[in-house]
Design a protein around this motif. Sequence first.
Motif, PDB file in Angstrom:
ATOM      1  N   HIS A 176     120.320 -42.693 -48.020  1.00  0.00           N
ATOM      2  CA  HIS A 176     120.081 -42.216 -49.383  1.00  0.00           C
ATOM      3  C   HIS A 176     120.448 -40.763 -49.616  1.00  0.00           C
ATOM      4  O   HIS A 176     120.500 -40.313 -50.759  1.00  0.00           O
ATOM      5  CB  HIS A 176     118.611 -42.427 -49.746  1.00  0.00           C
ATOM      6  N   PHE A 177     120.668 -40.011 -48.555  1.00  0.00           N
ATOM      7  CA  PHE A 177     120.906 -38.580 -48.702  1.00  0.00           C
ATOM      8  C   PHE A 177     122.134 -38.165 -47.908  1.00  0.00           C
ATOM      9  O   PHE A 177     122.200 -38.389 -46.700  1.00  0.00           O
ATOM     10  CB  PHE A 177     119.692 -37.773 -48.228  1.00  0.00           C
ATOM     11  N   GLY A 178     123.084 -37.553 -48.588  1.00  0.00           N
ATOM     12  CA  GLY A 178     124.249 -37.039 -47.898  1.00  0.00           C
ATOM     13  C   GLY A 178     123.933 -35.806 -47.078  1.00  0.00           C
ATOM     14  O   GLY A 178     124.652 -35.472 -46.143  1.00  0.00           O
ATOM     15  N   GLU A 179     122.839 -35.150 -47.431  1.00  0.00           N
ATOM     16  CA  GLU A 179     122.434 -33.925 -46.745  1.00  0.00           C
ATOM     17  C   GLU A 179     120.968 -34.030 -46.360  1.00  0.00           C
ATOM     18  O   GLU A 179     120.113 -34.254 -47.221  1.00  0.00           O
ATOM     19  CB  GLU A 179     122.653 -32.724 -47.673  1.00  0.00           C
ATOM     20  N   GLU A 219     113.644 -48.695 -49.141  1.00  0.00           N
ATOM     21  CA  GLU A 219     114.911 -48.216 -49.694  1.00  0.00           C
ATOM     22  C   GLU A 219     114.857 -48.167 -51.214  1.00  0.00           C
ATOM     23  O   GLU A 219     115.405 -47.249 -51.836  1.00  0.00           O
ATOM     24  CB  GLU A 219     116.059 -49.105 -49.218  1.00  0.00           C
ATOM     25  N   ASP A 220     114.203 -49.156 -51.826  1.00  0.00           N
ATOM     26  CA  ASP A 220     114.117 -49.176 -53.289  1.00  0.00           C
ATOM     27  C   ASP A 220     113.373 -47.958 -53.818  1.00  0.00           C
ATOM     28  O   ASP A 220     113.745 -47.393 -54.855  1.00  0.00           O
ATOM     29  CB  ASP A 220     113.410 -50.454 -53.764  1.00  0.00           C
ATOM     30  N   LEU A 261     114.929 -45.157 -56.316  1.00  0.00           N
ATOM     31  CA  LEU A 261     114.297 -44.932 -57.615  1.00  0.00           C
ATOM     32  C   LEU A 261     113.968 -43.461 -57.818  1.00  0.00           C
ATOM     33  O   LEU A 261     114.247 -42.878 -58.885  1.00  0.00           O
ATOM     34  CB  LEU A 261     113.026 -45.771 -57.724  1.00  0.00           C
ATOM     35  N   LEU A 262     113.359 -42.834 -56.830  1.00  0.00           N
ATOM     36  CA  LEU A 262     112.983 -41.429 -56.955  1.00  0.00           C
ATOM     37  C   LEU A 262     114.209 -40.551 -57.170  1.00  0.00           C
ATOM     38  O   LEU A 262     114.212 -39.661 -58.025  1.00  0.00           O
ATOM     39  CB  LEU A 262     112.212 -40.979 -55.719  1.00  0.00           C
ATOM     40  N   ASP A 312     104.816 -49.485 -53.079  1.00  0.00           N
ATOM     41  CA  ASP A 312     105.293 -49.187 -51.732  1.00  0.00           C
ATOM     42  C   ASP A 312     104.251 -48.346 -50.994  1.00  0.00           C
ATOM     43  O   ASP A 312     104.168 -47.138 -51.188  1.00  0.00           O
ATOM     44  CB  ASP A 312     106.621 -48.423 -51.829  1.00  0.00           C
ATOM     45  N   PRO A 313     103.449 -48.976 -50.132  1.00  0.00           N
ATOM     46  CA  PRO A 313     102.443 -48.202 -49.401  1.00  0.00           C
ATOM     47  C   PRO A 313     103.054 -47.150 -48.480  1.00  0.00           C
ATOM     48  O   PRO A 313     102.368 -46.227 -48.033  1.00  0.00           O
ATOM     49  CB  PRO A 313     101.685 -49.257 -48.599  1.00  0.00           C
ATOM     50  N   GLY A 314     104.350 -47.260 -48.204  1.00  0.00           N
ATOM     51  CA  GLY A 314     105.001 -46.303 -47.327  1.00  0.00           C
ATOM     52  C   GLY A 314     104.974 -44.873 -47.845  1.00  0.00           C
ATOM     53  O   GLY A 314     105.105 -43.938 -47.056  1.00  0.00           O
TER      54      GLY A 314
END
Length: 198
Positions: free
Chosen positions: A45-48, A112-113, A117-118, A177-179
């Motif tokens: 999700h993050f290029g950096e 991942e969702d 979303l964030l 998402d409890p994560g």
Amino acid sequence: MAADAVVALVLAAGRARRFGNDKRLAHLPQRGPLLAATLASLRPHFGEIRVVVGLEDDPVHLGIAKDVGTIVAETAEQGMGASLAAGIRALSIESQAFAVAVMLGDMPWLSEDTLALLCSRASDRSIVRPFYRGQGGHPVLFGRCFWGSLEQLTDDEGARSVVRRHGADCIEIAVQDPGVVQDVDRPWDLDGARRNGR
């Protein structure tokens, strides 16, 4: 906003005294060390991605991949606020991102969702926070216009004071998402994950 406009900042400079040993190296079944598993969950999700570590930490020993940058927090013993401030100061110079996703190094169970979303709701002038059953979680995404306030943090409170001061700019997102609220403070926090093969 696209995820590549958001940099992930993972706070991992703490010694985790409550855990009894270095929890960053605690083993997750089929996923390896805890910190490495957290970083792996962020990678799509993050290029950096940048990880804040302490003065005596060895990134290789901690399982941090060579292509993941590290930032040394020289005053990490002062608490999470000091580590976050050190990370933001470095990003202000080195990153062109519009927003930063502040993440803890012991939270490898985000879906991942949720991350997608964030990131989709992030902007340079907002603070995006996930909530699970009314409880605030991580990561919290801070637009670049709030980075100056984050750089001033010095204690163990983390970014709560910045969030409180800028409540009108907060976007609160309820997730299933409890994560977002599951971290590891003590060894038994890992027991359920091990039983479930997480």
